[in-house]
Design a protein around this motif. Structure first.
Motif, short mmCIF file in Angstrom:
data_model
loop_
_atom_site.label_atom_id
_atom_site.label_comp_id
_atom_site.label_asym_id
_atom_site.label_seq_id
_atom_site.Cartn_x
_atom_site.Cartn_y
_atom_site.Cartn_z
N ASN A 41 27.31 -116.07 -12.59
CA ASN A 41 28.71 -115.63 -12.55
C ASN A 41 28.99 -114.84 -11.28
OD1 ASN A 41 29.33 -116.82 -14.96
ND2 ASN A 41 29.24 -114.94 -16.15
N ARG A 42 28.08 -113.95 -10.91
CA ARG A 42 28.26 -113.14 -9.71
C ARG A 42 28.38 -114.06 -8.48
NH1 ARG A 42 25.72 -111.65 -5.49
NH2 ARG A 42 23.76 -112.61 -6.08
N ARG A 43 27.50 -115.03 -8.39
CA ARG A 43 27.51 -115.95 -7.24
C ARG A 43 28.77 -116.83 -7.24
NH1 ARG A 43 21.54 -118.08 -5.79
NH2 ARG A 43 20.45 -116.09 -5.94
N GLY A 74 46.04 -116.49 -9.01
CA GLY A 74 45.61 -115.22 -9.59
C GLY A 74 44.17 -114.95 -9.23
N HIS A 75 43.54 -114.11 -10.02
CA HIS A 75 42.14 -113.76 -9.77
C HIS A 75 41.22 -114.61 -10.63
CE1 HIS A 75 43.06 -110.32 -7.28
NE2 HIS A 75 44.00 -109.98 -8.15
N ALA A 76 40.06 -114.93 -10.08
CA ALA A 76 39.03 -115.65 -10.84
C ALA A 76 38.32 -114.66 -11.74
CB ALA A 76 38.03 -116.30 -9.89
N SER A 77 37.86 -115.13 -12.88
CA SER A 77 37.11 -114.26 -13.79
C SER A 77 35.95 -115.04 -14.39
CB SER A 77 38.01 -113.72 -14.90
OG SER A 77 38.49 -114.79 -15.70
N ALA A 78 34.96 -114.31 -14.85
CA ALA A 78 33.79 -114.92 -15.47
C ALA A 78 33.37 -114.06 -16.65
CB ALA A 78 32.66 -115.04 -14.46
N ALA A 79 32.78 -114.69 -17.64
CA ALA A 79 32.29 -113.98 -18.81
C ALA A 79 30.95 -114.56 -19.22
CB ALA A 79 33.28 -114.11 -19.96
#
Length: 59
Positions: free
Chosen positions: A27-29, A44-49
């Motif tokens: 997710n960080r990468r 908008g902004h990308a997000s990860a979970a």
């Protein structure tokens, strides 16, 4: 990894990992790459979970 169109200009990617730490690193990468290379294209902004997935089937 599976990718699909969630509608409303939303794209969803699902990846499965054996360890939570692997998911967090991926997710960080991914977010870093998205912000660097795709940022100007985003509305908008990308997000990860990351978290557990429960799967079941109906007989």
């Amino acid at each position: 990894m599976t990718r699909g169109d969630a509608g409303d200009d939303t794209v969803t990617a699902i990846s499965i990992f054996d360890k939570f730490e692997q998911a967090e690193e991926a997710n960080r990468r991914a977010i870093a790459w998205i912000e660097k290379d795709l940022g100007p294209l985003l509305a908008g902004h990308a997000s990860a979970a990351a978290g557990p997935v429960i799967v079941h089937t109906l007989a």
